[in-house]
Scaffold this motif. Structure first.
Motif: not given
Length: 118
Positions: A32-37, A48-50, A69-77
């Motif tokens: 699970v990935m997230g952004w904090q500030r 946010s989290s995804i 928020i979005s993610r590209d699992n092929a790019k690990n990003t």
């Protein structure tokens, strides 16, 4: 596991920025990935989290409807598209990762500074 965030900068109010965070050393699709500030003088807050598959995301009330928020699992990003930025969004932004069953984030990037001028 290493997280490398980028994309911060100086932008005028109403402008947009996209943050990126690339993960290495782990299985990105398990996290699970997230952004904090963290704004000056304030505690770090969740933005946010995804989920690991990208099927679901959540946002804090302060950014809902403006940040995506979005993610590209092929790019690990993982990405954070920030629109209609406000001076109150000025902060150091951190990407974070945790395994699906974990309660708390276990890994963080180094942070990238976003400054929004009025």
């Amino acid at each position: 596991v290493q997280l490398q965030a980028s994309g911060g900068g100086l932008v005028q109010a109403g402008g947009s920025l996209t943050l990126s965070c690339t993960v290495s050393g782990g299985t990105f699709g398990d996290y699970v990935m997230g952004w904090q500030r963290q704004a000056p003088g304030k505690d770090r807050e969740d933005v946010s989290s995804i989920t690991s598959t990208g099927s679901r995301s959540v946002y804090s009330d302060s950014v809902k409807g403006r940040f995506f928020i979005s993610r590209d699992n092929a790019k690990n990003t993982v990405y954070l598209q920030m629109n209609n930025l406000e001076p109150e969004d000025t902060a150091v932004y951190f990407c974070a990762a945790k395994e699906r069953i974990a309660v708390r984030y276990a890994f963080w990037g180094q942070g990238t500074l976003v400054t929004v001028s009025s």
